[in-house]
Design a protein around this motif. Structure first.
Motif, PDB file in Angstrom:
ATOM      1  N   GLY A 167     -16.884  53.480  16.170  1.00  0.00           N
ATOM      2  CA  GLY A 167     -17.609  54.724  16.374  1.00  0.00           C
ATOM      3  C   GLY A 167     -16.817  55.755  17.160  1.00  0.00           C
ATOM      4  N   GLY A 168     -16.753  56.980  16.630  1.00  0.00           N
ATOM      5  CA  GLY A 168     -16.068  58.064  17.304  1.00  0.00           C
ATOM      6  C   GLY A 168     -14.560  58.015  17.214  1.00  0.00           C
ATOM      7  N   ARG A 169     -14.013  57.022  16.526  1.00  0.00           N
ATOM      8  CA  ARG A 169     -12.562  56.850  16.456  1.00  0.00           C
ATOM      9  C   ARG A 169     -11.975  57.561  15.232  1.00  0.00           C
ATOM     10  N   ARG A 170     -10.680  57.863  15.337  1.00  0.00           N
ATOM     11  CA  ARG A 170      -9.920  58.330  14.182  1.00  0.00           C
ATOM     12  C   ARG A 170      -9.449  57.082  13.440  1.00  0.00           C
ATOM     13  N   VAL A 171      -9.757  57.011  12.150  1.00  0.00           N
ATOM     14  CA  VAL A 171      -9.406  55.845  11.349  1.00  0.00           C
ATOM     15  C   VAL A 171      -8.872  56.312   9.997  1.00  0.00           C
TER      16      VAL A 171
ATOM     17  N   ALA B 159     -12.201  48.888   7.039  1.00  0.00           N
ATOM     18  CA  ALA B 159     -12.780  49.868   7.971  1.00  0.00           C
ATOM     19  C   ALA B 159     -14.294  49.942   7.845  1.00  0.00           C
ATOM     20  N   PHE B 160     -14.826  49.678   6.660  1.00  0.00           N
ATOM     21  CA  PHE B 160     -16.276  49.673   6.475  1.00  0.00           C
ATOM     22  C   PHE B 160     -16.928  48.560   7.304  1.00  0.00           C
ATOM     23  N   LEU B 161     -16.245  47.412   7.402  1.00  0.00           N
ATOM     24  CA  LEU B 161     -16.787  46.310   8.208  1.00  0.00           C
ATOM     25  C   LEU B 161     -16.686  46.612   9.690  1.00  0.00           C
ATOM     26  N   LEU B 162     -15.583  47.223  10.119  1.00  0.00           N
ATOM     27  CA  LEU B 162     -15.491  47.629  11.526  1.00  0.00           C
ATOM     28  C   LEU B 162     -16.613  48.600  11.875  1.00  0.00           C
ATOM     29  N   ALA B 163     -16.864  49.552  10.971  1.00  0.00           N
ATOM     30  CA  ALA B 163     -17.919  50.527  11.217  1.00  0.00           C
ATOM     31  C   ALA B 163     -19.284  49.858  11.244  1.00  0.00           C
ATOM     32  N   ALA B 164     -19.531  48.939  10.314  1.00  0.00           N
ATOM     33  CA  ALA B 164     -20.819  48.238  10.275  1.00  0.00           C
ATOM     34  C   ALA B 164     -21.039  47.417  11.536  1.00  0.00           C
ATOM     35  N   ALA B 165     -19.952  46.917  12.115  1.00  0.00           N
ATOM     36  CA  ALA B 165     -20.046  46.103  13.330  1.00  0.00           C
ATOM     37  C   ALA B 165     -20.086  46.950  14.597  1.00  0.00           C
TER      38      ALA B 165
ATOM     39  N   THR C 155      -8.175  54.616   5.799  1.00  0.00           N
ATOM     40  CA  THR C 155      -8.536  53.564   4.862  1.00  0.00           C
ATOM     41  C   THR C 155      -7.822  53.871   3.555  1.00  0.00           C
ATOM     42  N   HIS C 156      -8.048  53.071   2.550  1.00  0.00           N
ATOM     43  CA  HIS C 156      -7.464  53.361   1.240  1.00  0.00           C
ATOM     44  C   HIS C 156      -7.953  54.732   0.771  1.00  0.00           C
ATOM     45  N   TRP C 157      -7.052  55.517   0.206  1.00  0.00           N
ATOM     46  CA  TRP C 157      -7.397  56.888  -0.176  1.00  0.00           C
ATOM     47  C   TRP C 157      -8.600  56.950  -1.109  1.00  0.00           C
ATOM     48  N   ALA C 158      -8.792  55.912  -1.930  1.00  0.00           N
ATOM     49  CA  ALA C 158      -9.888  55.946  -2.899  1.00  0.00           C
ATOM     50  C   ALA C 158     -11.254  55.739  -2.245  1.00  0.00           C
ATOM     51  N   ARG C 159     -11.272  55.237  -1.004  1.00  0.00           N
ATOM     52  CA  ARG C 159     -12.560  54.983  -0.328  1.00  0.00           C
ATOM     53  C   ARG C 159     -12.809  55.926   0.838  1.00  0.00           C
ATOM     54  N   ALA C 160     -11.897  56.857   1.091  1.00  0.00           N
ATOM     55  CA  ALA C 160     -11.993  57.690   2.291  1.00  0.00           C
ATOM     56  C   ALA C 160     -13.233  58.578   2.288  1.00  0.00           C
ATOM     57  N   ARG C 161     -13.531  59.221   1.165  1.00  0.00           N
ATOM     58  CA  ARG C 161     -14.710  60.095   1.120  1.00  0.00           C
ATOM     59  C   ARG C 161     -15.995  59.314   1.369  1.00  0.00           C
ATOM     60  N   GLN C 162     -16.079  58.135   0.791  1.00  0.00           N
ATOM     61  CA  GLN C 162     -17.259  57.309   0.995  1.00  0.00           C
ATOM     62  C   GLN C 162     -17.394  56.909   2.458  1.00  0.00           C
ATOM     63  N   LEU C 163     -16.285  56.522   3.086  1.00  0.00           N
ATOM     64  CA  LEU C 163     -16.329  56.124   4.493  1.00  0.00           C
ATOM     65  C   LEU C 163     -16.786  57.289   5.363  1.00  0.00           C
ATOM     66  N   ALA C 164     -16.251  58.478   5.116  1.00  0.00           N
ATOM     67  CA  ALA C 164     -16.634  59.646   5.909  1.00  0.00           C
ATOM     68  C   ALA C 164     -18.094  60.021   5.678  1.00  0.00           C
ATOM     69  N   ARG C 165     -18.544  59.874   4.451  1.00  0.00           N
ATOM     70  CA  ARG C 165     -19.939  60.229   4.128  1.00  0.00           C
ATOM     71  C   ARG C 165     -20.928  59.257   4.759  1.00  0.00           C
ATOM     72  N   GLU C 166     -20.606  57.972   4.700  1.00  0.00           N
ATOM     73  CA  GLU C 166     -21.542  56.967   5.204  1.00  0.00           C
ATOM     74  C   GLU C 166     -21.457  56.778   6.713  1.00  0.00           C
ATOM     75  N   HIS C 167     -20.336  57.168   7.296  1.00  0.00           N
ATOM     76  CA  HIS C 167     -20.152  57.012   8.751  1.00  0.00           C
ATOM     77  C   HIS C 167     -19.642  58.328   9.338  1.00  0.00           C
ATOM     78  N   PRO C 168     -20.515  59.320   9.439  1.00  0.00           N
ATOM     79  CA  PRO C 168     -20.078  60.641   9.927  1.00  0.00           C
ATOM     80  C   PRO C 168     -19.593  60.628  11.370  1.00  0.00           C
ATOM     81  N   ASP C 169     -19.851  59.538  12.102  1.00  0.00           N
ATOM     82  CA  ASP C 169     -19.352  59.448  13.472  1.00  0.00           C
ATOM     83  C   ASP C 169     -17.860  59.141  13.513  1.00  0.00           C
ATOM     84  N   LEU C 170     -17.293  58.686  12.406  1.00  0.00           N
ATOM     85  CA  LEU C 170     -15.866  58.402  12.342  1.00  0.00           C
ATOM     86  C   LEU C 170     -15.088  59.670  12.000  1.00  0.00           C
ATOM     87  N   ARG C 171     -13.850  59.742  12.482  1.00  0.00           N
ATOM     88  CA  ARG C 171     -12.942  60.822  12.097  1.00  0.00           C
ATOM     89  C   ARG C 171     -11.964  60.220  11.079  1.00  0.00           C
ATOM     90  N   VAL C 172     -12.305  60.348   9.817  1.00  0.00           N
ATOM     91  CA  VAL C 172     -11.544  59.705   8.750  1.00  0.00           C
ATOM     92  C   VAL C 172     -10.368  60.593   8.358  1.00  0.00           C
TER      93      VAL C 172
END
Length: 322
Positions: A121-125, A111-117, A127-144
């Motif tokens: 954006g703006g989607r509900r996604v 999901a980090f690569l999809l977001a980087a590409a 990811t692995h539970w251990a990376r979810a907070r990081q994904l939400a923090r780095e990509h606030p446009d995503l609904r994690v």
């Protein structure tokens, strides 16, 4: 039948099961019904090291593989994603291929690569539970959403870690070729047919410790064997051969939660499966899963999941129909 081109993106340090699991699902579907042509692409062709050290051969590099005409783009995850998402050539290829694809999907931290590409954006996604907070923090446009094993939001699909990628791939096959083909694939791969996408990553087996003594194992086995049965402290103590007080103390010490909380969680999971897999009335499910009444089930669902049972069922089914 025209073949759908399914392209898997890997990189140094990817999780091998993120590729192999979904790849096998699509290949089995092609064997039974036709319709898929799978390719594997990396930054450059040749051996690609997985995060466990297993070498995997990528037949194609992004410099020579056409980014057009991709039906389904599947991006693997793994510890190497942190470096991969800063590879401008790889990210640019994913962006170009995904922009024209009918659908894009990520497994685990892919999901980090999809977001980087710029594809999520703006989607509900998820990811692995251990990376979810990081994904939400780095990509606030995503609904994690950390809870489900996979999520569909329009043409963007995403899954939790590792084996959840096979559940995602099976859902993609079912979306394309129907339930019977998906069932055939699941049987041959000895899979549970389409674990519900909204099934929690945090099943009882994951969020609780495992019992370490025979008496507590006996109590836990009884709960799982029939979640709707009587599982009061006295009932469980009888199955464990302990006094109620001793059972309460031992159970909590070994599993990290008291017996009542454990029973409730198992019953919630049983109700979730029943709601997503069948058409039984909520009242019948409440009785069968040990809640007694639909109102008790509703209150418990709200406390654990924030939705009513009927809304949960509608949400799951609307997700499959999108």
């Amino acid at each position: 039948m025209d073949q759908r081109r399914v392209v898997f993106v890997i990189f140094d340090g990817f999780q091998s099961l993120d590729l192999v699991g979904p790849y096998e699902v699509f290949q089995h579907a092609d064997r039974f019904a036709g319709g898929y042509a799978c390719q594997v692409v990396a930054s450059r062709p040749g051996p690609v090291r997985t995060e466990s050290g297993l070498p995997v051969h990528a037949a194609h590099g992004v410099a020579e593989l056409d980014a057009g005409g991709v039906d389904t783009l599947v991006v693997a995850g793994g510890s190497g994603v942190d470096r991969a998402r800063h590879d401008p050539e790889l990210v640019a290829w994913i962006s170009a291929a995904g922009a024209g694809a009918r659908r894009v999907a990520s497994v685990c931290s892919g999901a980090f690569l999809l977001a980087a590409a710029g594809l999520a954006g703006g989607r509900r996604v998820t990811t692995h539970w251990a990376r979810a907070r990081q994904l939400a923090r780095e990509h606030p446009d995503l609904r994690v959403d950390v809870d489900p094993i996979f999520v569909r939001d329009g043409r963007v699909w995403s899954s939790a870690g590792v084996t959840a990628g096979m559940d995602l791939a099976l859902a993609l096959v079912e979306d394309d070729l129907g339930r019977e083909v998906a069932l055939t694939v699941a049987r041959h791969l000895v899979m549970f047919l389409r674990r519900p996408g909204d099934q929690s990553q945090f099943s009882v087996a994951l969020w609780s410790a495992q019992p370490s003594s025979d008496p507590i194992r006996a109590a836990v086995a009884a709960i799982h064997a029939d979640p709707g049965a009587r599982h009061g402290i006295t009932d469980l103590a009888g199955r464990a051969g302990l006094s109620p007080r001793h059972l309460q103390r031992r159970f909590t010490a070994e599993l990290g939660v008291p017996p009542g909380a454990y029973v409730e969680r198992v019953r919630v999971e049983a109700a979730r499966r029943a709601l997503s897999e069948g058409d039984d009335p909520v009242e019948a499910i409440a009785r069968r899963c040990g809640f007694g009444t639909a109102e008790t089930l509703r209150r418990t669902f709200h406390r654990h999941l924030g939705v009513a049972p009927s809304d949960y069922r509608d949400r799951f089914r609307s997700t499959l129909r999108k």
